[in-house]
Design a protein around this motif. Sequence first.
Motif, PDB file in Angstrom:
ATOM      1  N   THR A  12     124.582   0.381  19.807  1.00  0.00           N
ATOM      2  CA  THR A  12     125.900   0.735  20.334  1.00  0.00           C
ATOM      3  C   THR A  12     126.720  -0.530  20.511  1.00  0.00           C
ATOM      4  OG1 THR A  12     124.841   2.550  21.540  1.00  0.00           O
ATOM      5  CG2 THR A  12     127.082   1.969  22.201  1.00  0.00           C
ATOM      6  N   HIS A  35     133.497   1.918  11.092  1.00  0.00           N
ATOM      7  CA  HIS A  35     133.348   2.951  12.120  1.00  0.00           C
ATOM      8  C   HIS A  35     132.778   4.197  11.452  1.00  0.00           C
ATOM      9  CE1 HIS A  35     134.114   5.108  15.879  1.00  0.00           C
ATOM     10  NE2 HIS A  35     134.504   6.120  15.118  1.00  0.00           N
ATOM     11  N   GLU A  37     130.586   7.931  11.435  1.00  0.00           N
ATOM     12  CA  GLU A  37     130.502   9.155  12.230  1.00  0.00           C
ATOM     13  C   GLU A  37     129.285   9.956  11.780  1.00  0.00           C
ATOM     14  OE1 GLU A  37     134.139  11.329  11.978  1.00  0.00           O
ATOM     15  OE2 GLU A  37     135.351   9.733  12.873  1.00  0.00           O
ATOM     16  N   HIS A 269     122.227   5.858  15.391  1.00  0.00           N
ATOM     17  CA  HIS A 269     123.226   6.581  16.179  1.00  0.00           C
ATOM     18  C   HIS A 269     123.606   5.626  17.292  1.00  0.00           C
ATOM     19  CE1 HIS A 269     120.078   7.187  19.215  1.00  0.00           C
ATOM     20  NE2 HIS A 269     119.281   7.550  18.224  1.00  0.00           N
ATOM     21  N   SER A 270     124.612   5.940  18.055  1.00  0.00           N
ATOM     22  CA  SER A 270     124.894   5.153  19.248  1.00  0.00           C
ATOM     23  C   SER A 270     124.230   5.827  20.452  1.00  0.00           C
ATOM     24  CB  SER A 270     126.409   5.021  19.456  1.00  0.00           C
ATOM     25  OG  SER A 270     127.001   6.299  19.606  1.00  0.00           O
ATOM     26  N   ASP A 420     130.601  13.261  22.766  1.00  0.00           N
ATOM     27  CA  ASP A 420     129.165  12.985  22.799  1.00  0.00           C
ATOM     28  C   ASP A 420     128.598  13.115  24.210  1.00  0.00           C
ATOM     29  OD1 ASP A 420     129.177  12.429  20.084  1.00  0.00           O
ATOM     30  OD2 ASP A 420     129.492  10.275  20.389  1.00  0.00           O
ATOM     31  N   SER A 458     127.700   9.604  18.315  1.00  0.00           N
ATOM     32  CA  SER A 458     128.004   9.839  16.904  1.00  0.00           C
ATOM     33  C   SER A 458     128.572   8.629  16.180  1.00  0.00           C
ATOM     34  CB  SER A 458     128.990  11.004  16.792  1.00  0.00           C
ATOM     35  OG  SER A 458     130.172  10.733  17.524  1.00  0.00           O
ATOM     36  N   ASP A 459     128.767   7.495  16.865  1.00  0.00           N
ATOM     37  CA  ASP A 459     129.372   6.316  16.223  1.00  0.00           C
ATOM     38  C   ASP A 459     128.380   5.157  16.190  1.00  0.00           C
ATOM     39  OD1 ASP A 459     129.476   6.197  19.012  1.00  0.00           O
ATOM     40  OD2 ASP A 459     131.226   4.871  19.025  1.00  0.00           O
ATOM     41  N   ASN A 478     131.118   8.409   5.138  1.00  0.00           N
ATOM     42  CA  ASN A 478     131.397   7.685   6.372  1.00  0.00           C
ATOM     43  C   ASN A 478     130.270   7.868   7.387  1.00  0.00           C
ATOM     44  OD1 ASN A 478     133.070   6.069   8.001  1.00  0.00           O
ATOM     45  ND2 ASN A 478     133.815   7.873   9.096  1.00  0.00           N
ATOM     46  N   ASP A 479     129.039   7.731   6.899  1.00  0.00           N
ATOM     47  CA  ASP A 479     127.869   7.803   7.770  1.00  0.00           C
ATOM     48  C   ASP A 479     126.826   6.844   7.228  1.00  0.00           C
ATOM     49  OD1 ASP A 479     126.621   9.146   5.591  1.00  0.00           O
ATOM     50  OD2 ASP A 479     127.192  11.102   6.374  1.00  0.00           O
TER      51      ASP A 479
END
Length: 495
Positions: A12, A35, A37, A269-270, A420, A458-459, A478-479
């Motif tokens: 994170t 960034h 998701e 994941h964060s 989240d 989710s970030d 974007n993942d």
Amino acid sequence: MKLLVIGIDGGTKEIIDGMPMPFTQSLFLGAASEHLEEDLISRGWAEALTGEHASTNKGFYLMPCADGSYDFSASYSKSEMVSASSNKPIWDLLNENGVSVGIVNVPTTGPADEVSGFIIAGGGGGVKAGGGVPDGMVYPPSYKKILENNRYVFDVRLPGGEDTVSGFLRKISEAEEVQKNTFVQLAKQEKPEFGFHCFRITTEVQYLARYEIKRCIEAFSDCRAKGLEFEPDNEIQRELVNHYRKLDESIKFIFRELDPESYIIIGDHSTALFEYEGNIDVWLSEKGYLKVLSPVEAFIRKGFRFLKRKALLALGGKNPPKASLIRRPITSFSKNKTLAFGTFYDTGNFAGIFINDSDRFGGPVKGLKATKSIVDNICKEFNSDPVSIEYGLIAKPYREVHENARFQHLMPDIKIHKPDSIYFSSRRWKFITDNPNLKALSESLAGVRYPYSGVKGSDPLFVCSKNLEQLIHEGDPNDLRLAYRIISRFFIQAN
């Protein structure tokens, strides 16, 4: 080393920026970042290792068995990942292109494959936390002796044999220190071109103590503004600060000893602050989509299931899978009168709704037309509900947008887009309620279970050296599938 990947499970950016991690922060200043998701139904490490989403690599945190029962599977293995994926796992892809690998403690890598280089499989996947070095988890097998000499620990899970939070935090830091030293030792011996080391156990710290971490970050910020030194309020905060200092020192040690030409630092994941707990079944019940069984009906069903299992065993049937791998909806509902039910306690942070269809569950809803009608009606009603609006909850079709995906049938029909900080579990009979654990931790671990004050976010962290930015193409996902693409392009284009 040409390319080094540092994985931080639950990585994170807010935590790394806010805690005392000067070396890692300095790396970030000269790096590129993305960034990302994550939808938190798909396992992030499996995405990074295969370049595929759960819809094609079966890497769900929780999925229905889809066998006419309401059994759900919480298990996932490397063999499932490799057999389901159309892409080769990253170590095979690189080896086939003449690139040697050194991989340590990345989840979903065990049992360890035969590779050019070395692999120490990640914790989980049946490896007992705190145990010895199991056979098959190290390649080459001769390196098992090095791990034993180093007193290598694969995993630490709550309570980790400890009575206090401080003791638990110290045990995690000690285990990650040994893992880091072992990675560097083997990497200096084998000299792989690609290295991937994961600090997996840090996520356990964040699930347990996310609230205390937030307090520390705020205190550090306040002290910097006033030109003061941060002084922890208690022993738990002191150990948290020590954990992140040691994590930073470990990352610095790896970079100093291996001197990578390029690098990527990622999380799967964060970790978000767990502020509210939700139960979609409550909403579905209130709107008539779910029929809750009475206590008597629930007792009769449980007894019938017990007798059925005994009868099958008496007839020579096999024992069912371990209870820890099979989960059933927490809410006891009528199979014949329920049109939909919510996702329940799992290790992801995905809020969704399953239509109780005849194909997967033996329920009353038959055919795509009937399913779509219920999905549309639920989304319309849910999105106009004042409570949904108040908490920022939006229901959208999910399964249908993955049309023709190999594992589409394992997906919820509806996804609840949400902050989240709201974790849906079905444990408490209220649509939305405060998390009672969002408070300062006491030292005693008696009765403490996950999730406590942190949940998956989710970030995920995604930072890479500037030269890798050119390998990110327009149209890339974007993942965490992006990590697989950058790694493969870096080596295969270079060769």
